[in-house]
Write a protein that holds these residues in place. Structure first.
Motif, PDB file in Angstrom:
ATOM      1  N   LYS A  67      -7.179 -45.063  22.018  1.00 46.19           N
ATOM      2  CA  LYS A  67      -5.603 -46.153  21.607  1.00 46.19           C
ATOM      3  C   LYS A  67      -4.711 -45.266  21.287  1.00 46.19           C
ATOM      4  CE  LYS A  67      -7.831 -50.399  21.639  1.00 46.19           C
ATOM      5  NZ  LYS A  67      -9.004 -51.572  20.507  1.00 46.19           N
ATOM      6  N   LEU A  68      -5.459 -44.617  20.436  1.00 45.15           N
ATOM      7  CA  LEU A  68      -3.921 -43.298  19.694  1.00 45.15           C
ATOM      8  C   LEU A  68      -3.560 -42.705  20.629  1.00 45.15           C
ATOM      9  CD1 LEU A  68      -6.545 -41.437  17.645  1.00 45.15           C
ATOM     10  CD2 LEU A  68      -4.936 -43.090  16.950  1.00 45.15           C
ATOM     11  N   LYS A  69      -3.254 -42.531  21.564  1.00 42.98           N
ATOM     12  CA  LYS A  69      -2.586 -41.810  22.979  1.00 42.98           C
ATOM     13  C   LYS A  69      -1.052 -43.027  23.204  1.00 42.98           C
ATOM     14  CE  LYS A  69      -5.472 -38.068  24.406  1.00 42.98           C
ATOM     15  NZ  LYS A  69      -6.297 -38.192  25.493  1.00 42.98           N
ATOM     16  N   LYS A  70      -2.076 -44.088  22.967  1.00 41.33           N
ATOM     17  CA  LYS A  70      -1.184 -45.074  23.659  1.00 41.33           C
ATOM     18  C   LYS A  70      -0.324 -45.874  22.330  1.00 41.33           C
ATOM     19  CE  LYS A  70      -4.639 -46.154  26.907  1.00 41.33           C
ATOM     20  NZ  LYS A  70      -5.995 -46.784  27.554  1.00 41.33           N
ATOM     21  N   THR A  71      -0.458 -45.988  20.985  1.00 38.50           N
ATOM     22  CA  THR A  71      -0.392 -46.591  20.115  1.00 38.50           C
ATOM     23  C   THR A  71       1.180 -46.444  19.794  1.00 38.50           C
ATOM     24  OG1 THR A  71      -2.096 -47.145  18.970  1.00 38.50           O
ATOM     25  CG2 THR A  71      -0.545 -47.095  17.521  1.00 38.50           C
ATOM     26  N   ASN A  72       1.626 -46.923  19.939  1.00 40.00           N
ATOM     27  CA  ASN A  72       3.285 -47.332  18.976  1.00 40.00           C
ATOM     28  C   ASN A  72       3.929 -47.807  17.621  1.00 40.00           C
ATOM     29  OD1 ASN A  72       6.359 -46.146  19.040  1.00 40.00           O
ATOM     30  ND2 ASN A  72       6.941 -47.854  20.184  1.00 40.00           N
ATOM     31  N   ASP A  79       0.050 -35.831  21.896  1.00 38.63           N
ATOM     32  CA  ASP A  79      -1.320 -36.365  22.466  1.00 38.63           C
ATOM     33  C   ASP A  79      -2.149 -35.256  22.453  1.00 38.63           C
ATOM     34  OD1 ASP A  79      -0.092 -38.337  22.376  1.00 38.63           O
ATOM     35  OD2 ASP A  79       0.121 -38.407  24.578  1.00 38.63           O
ATOM     36  N   SER A  80      -1.852 -33.959  22.687  1.00 41.39           N
ATOM     37  CA  SER A  80      -3.274 -33.211  22.585  1.00 41.39           C
ATOM     38  C   SER A  80      -3.920 -33.145  21.584  1.00 41.39           C
ATOM     39  CB  SER A  80      -2.400 -32.073  22.866  1.00 41.39           C
ATOM     40  OG  SER A  80      -1.619 -31.082  22.021  1.00 41.39           O
ATOM     41  N   PHE A  81      -3.849 -33.444  20.210  1.00 40.32           N
ATOM     42  CA  PHE A  81      -4.167 -33.090  19.157  1.00 40.32           C
ATOM     43  C   PHE A  81      -5.670 -33.928  18.758  1.00 40.32           C
ATOM     44  CE2 PHE A  81      -0.284 -31.403  16.505  1.00 40.32           C
ATOM     45  CZ  PHE A  81      -0.379 -30.506  17.553  1.00 40.32           C
ATOM     46  N   ALA A  82      -5.802 -34.734  19.773  1.00 43.33           N
ATOM     47  CA  ALA A  82      -6.690 -36.054  20.046  1.00 43.33           C
ATOM     48  C   ALA A  82      -7.877 -35.157  20.678  1.00 43.33           C
ATOM     49  CB  ALA A  82      -6.574 -37.082  21.283  1.00 43.33           C
TER      50      ALA A  82
END
Length: 797
Positions: A67-72, A79-82
């Motif tokens: 979800k972190l990559k989709k949250t606004n 995103d790569s930091f995930a």
């Protein structure tokens, strides 16, 4: 403890995953743990999975990371930091807590559950590991009352505000047995490594920010109900008119969630004993009714406001608390609100609002007065200094001024007299301070701040990493200045070029100062920093000036403006001393071009960086196209290797007006070079830029000579123009967008020359200027410029 290299976050909800994301942002690998699910999801059953499958057992943490990559707004800088976050669960991975340096608990706000969790953690805890709770108000001491003394020494509260990436405030709450060295280390670490504004709070209900902030919101709601103000009226008063965010009172509550707010208020209600204070934290019936109805704010689509679709589009509706029905939100105006709007600076806005003596002036006073008194009453109980309280409200609630700074702004002595005349009881220490002859809680002496502490003025700690241009100007460190910019001596032989025009828009005054600064630094200084303390670094060039000249057909004037801009950037680039730019927040168009000549750029983590000129129907003409085309050429030294893919990327970035979502994200867009870096704490960026200047100078800085670089030429231009034509045929862009794109392609390709031709920087600047001038003459470009000036957004015509 010397550093924190690894961490674990327990609890993968919105807050836990957000904290994990921010640790990942700053380069700390994180283990994210949660409970093991008790039952399968339908899709898991369909896939033939069982409750013993690792994918199922880690589901909560895995889902949170996805979800972190989709949250606004985005919790991650990139995103790569995930990939720096590892998922797990509390049954299979509990022992892994013994190998991390920091364990952060972010589970449900229930004392018993937290106590049980810390008991489990202690069984695998490695001596020396720091353990903290992110609780927003539960007692730090109560959580570990059954823990061993060594565990307690390493335990404290670290209360992040939501969302963790964006909110500056972090409250550090020591326990009774927390080792002072651990407190000092965590304060320093959270400020420098995580970029936070740290305040030290006492272990009292809701600590500092939520204690005062919740009190203020409840006082506002009661005043509203008592004197029949509408939702829109309250928000008109409690926003920028009082130096508060645009979300004011009720939009803020909708964002936070009424259910969350009621829980926070109840926490104080349940724990305080003073009946008067207790009654304030007894949430009004209307709010409890809204929670029961599910009208809890944005996460459910309605609260005090809701968006509805109408034939004309979307409409914002506000709740009428008498009828419990929604109606179109009304725009509120009055003489007091207008007076506040016209005033410059928060102190002047407050004085104008409070001095107007109308219905809205009364509202402002009646909600401000109790908050100031309550803040004074809680000094010593929730925090030891007024600075901690002021900073908590500024950093946690985005107030321009904290309570005690506000008191100074409206006049301490005069306002206390009014409070007492109206029957309010002002804390004795405040009256004693006034009686001793003092008329403010803060004093400024030659650029240094002093504040009230235990009946005397104490100087605010001065630290080298906190360089204040405002303070330096008060200390007469200005070298040169005009209406748009100043050159300031920031010590150690380094000067800082500061923009201070309206919105820091670049006009002739700033360009003149850039040229003068280059001359001054060349003769008398070791190097130059380009930075400022504005809300944004720079939103671009002065569009109003360009539009006026274009509409009047003053083409020589427009040409002169562009030449001055280009010459100023080249003079900065040609300075024989190191130049470091330190942009922050919105850095757009000409602001980007003002950074590009620097030997190094130190981005603030929250830097939104991009060449956006197409939004006003133009292309970059201050060297932006030239710089990116040149960097692409320099990136591929082998003349046999095709340059086209890199130029296509530059074309797409400029043509689509792409803006970075963070300082780190500038790398994805092609702005960040190998020597460029990101500083996490924005308050340290001028210091870090200064240090970078000194390092280059001490290493024997030498100016890199200008060299010709190759371009893709006519064939490469055709490739870009075909791509733009395809977009037009698909209906994605307009005819005018296509015209702009074709001119941009012409410039980036180096014009009508054979592929591989070597060109000079001046040649490319001439191409930029010609394209820019021709676009200025286009009626649709002038329409875009006018629309941006009046509406603040781009017109697609």
């Amino acid at each position: 403890m010397t550093t924190i290299r690894t961490a674990a976050v327990i609890g993968s909800g919105v807050m836990g995953s957000g904290i994990a994301a921010h640790l990942a942002n700053v380069g700390i690998p994180v283990l994210l743990l949660d409970m093991v699910p008790k039952q399968l999801l339908p899709q898991e059953e369909a896939a033939g999975l069982t409750l013993e499958n690792p994918k199922v057992r880690n589901r909560f943490a895995v889902s949170a990371i996805d979800k972190l990559k989709k949250t606004n707004p985005a919790p991650l800088y990139s995103d790569s930091f995930a990939s720096r976050i590892t998922s797990g669960n509390l049954e299979d991975d509990l022992a892994k807590l013994g190998s991390v340096d920091w364990i952060i608990e972010v589970v449900v706000e229930n004392l018993q559950i937290k106590q049980q969790l810390f008991s489990r953690i202690e069984t695998v805890w490695k001596a020396g590991t720091i353990v903290t709770s992110n609780t927003s108000g539960i007692s730090i001491n109560a959580m570990v009352e059954n823990a061993g003394s060594e565990f307690k020494k390493h335990f404290l509260g670290t209360h992040f505000f939501n969302p963790p990436r964006y909110m500056k405030l972090l409250e550090v709450i020591p326990g009774e047995q927390t080792d002072p060295a651990i407190i000092a280390f965590m304060t320093d670490f959270c400020e420098k490594k995580l970029g936070k504004g740290v305040v030290q709070a006492k272990d009292t209900p809701n600590f500092i920010g939520n204690r005062i902030g919740t009190y203020g919101l409840l006082v506002t709601l009661r005043e509203m109900l008592a004197n029949e103000y509408s939702v829109e009226e309250v928000d008109a008063v409690t926003g920028p008119a009082m130096g508060r965010p645009k979300s004011a009172t009720f939009r803020t509550l909708d964002l936070v969630g009424l259910d969350t707010f009621v829980h926070v208020a109840n926490n104080v209600y349940d724990l305080v004993t003073d009946p008067v204070e207790k009654e304030v934290f007894n949430t009004p019936e209307i709010m409890r009714v809204m929670v029961e109805k599910g009208w809890i704010g944005e996460k459910q689509g309605q609260g005090f406001y809701k968006k509805v679709k109408t034939e004309a589009g979307k409409e914002i509706q506000a709740l009428n608390l008498e009828t419990m029905e929604y109606a179109a939100s009304r725009k509120i105006s009055s003489s007091s609100l207008e007076a506040s709007k016209q005033a410059k600076g928060t102190p002047a806005k407050l004085k104008a609002l409070l001095g107007a003596k109308d219905r809205y002036s009364d509202l402002a006073w009646n909600i401000l007065k109790p908050v100031l008194i309550y803040s004074a009453e809680k000094l010593g109980e929730i925090a030891d200094s007024i600075v901690e309280i002021d900073n908590a409200l500024k950093w946690g609630f985005n107030w321009e001024l904290g309570p005690f700074e506000t008191w100074d702004a409206i006049g301490l002595k005069r306002s206390v007299e009014r409070m007492e005349a109206e029957g309010s009881t002002v804390p004795a220490w405040v009256k004693e301070w006034i009686a001793a002859g003092y008329d403010s809680f803060y004093q400024n002496r030659e650029g240094r701040t002093f504040y009230y502490l235990k009946n005397e003025y104490r100087g605010l700690e001065t630290r080298p990493e906190l360089i204040s241009l405002q303070a330096l100007k008060q200390q007469n460190k200005v070298i040169r200045s005009n209406s748009g910019a100043s050159l300031i001596d920031i010590g150690d032989g380094v000067a800082c070029l500061e923009f201070h025009s309206p919105n820091n828009a670049i006009g002739a005054d700033i360009l003149t100062m850039i040229q003068q600064s280059a001359d001054e630094v060349r003769s008398n200084y070791r190097g130059l920093v380009v930075a400022n303390e504005g809300k944004n670094f720079c939103v671009g060039a002065n569009v109003m000036l360009l539009l006026m000249e274009a509409q009047d057909g003053e083409w020589d004037e427009v040409d002169g403006i562009i030449r001055l801009f280009q010459n100023s950037m080249m003079k900065l680039k040609g300075l024989e001393k190191p130049v470091v730019a330190a942009p922050h927040r919105m850095t757009l168009g000409g602001g980007v071009e003002a950074c590009m000549p620097a030997d190094q750029i130190i981005y603030s983590s929250e830097t939104y960086f991009g060449l956006v000129e197409v939004g006003v129907g133009l292309i970059p003409a201050g060297g932006g196209c030239k710089e990116l085309a040149m960097r692409a050429s320099q990136h591929i030294a082998d003349p046999e290797v095709d340059l086209q893919p890199l130029i296509n990327h530059v074309f797409e970035t400029i043509a689509m007006a792409k803006v970075s979502t963070s300082g780190h994200d500038t790398k994805r867009l092609g702005y960040m070079r190998a020597q460029d870096t990101v500083v996490i704490n924005p308050d340290h960026r001028i210091y870090e830029a200064k240090q970078a200047v000194l390092r280059m100078e001490q290493a024997g800085y030498s100016l890199q000579p200008q060299e010709k670089f190759r371009v893709v030429g006519e064939n490469g231009k055709a490739v870009m123009q075909i791509a733009a034509y395809t977009m037009r045929q698909g209906g994605y862009i307009s005819d005018h967008d296509l015209l702009i794109a074709n001119k941009l392609a012409h410039v980036l390709a180096g014009g009508n020359v054979p592929a591989g031709t070597l060109v000079t920087e001046q040649y490319m600047l001439d191409l930029e200027r010609e394209a820019f001038l021709s676009l200025c003459g286009e009626p649709k470009t002038q329409q875009r410029m006018q629309y941006m000036l009046s509406k603040g957004k781009a017109l697609r015509n």
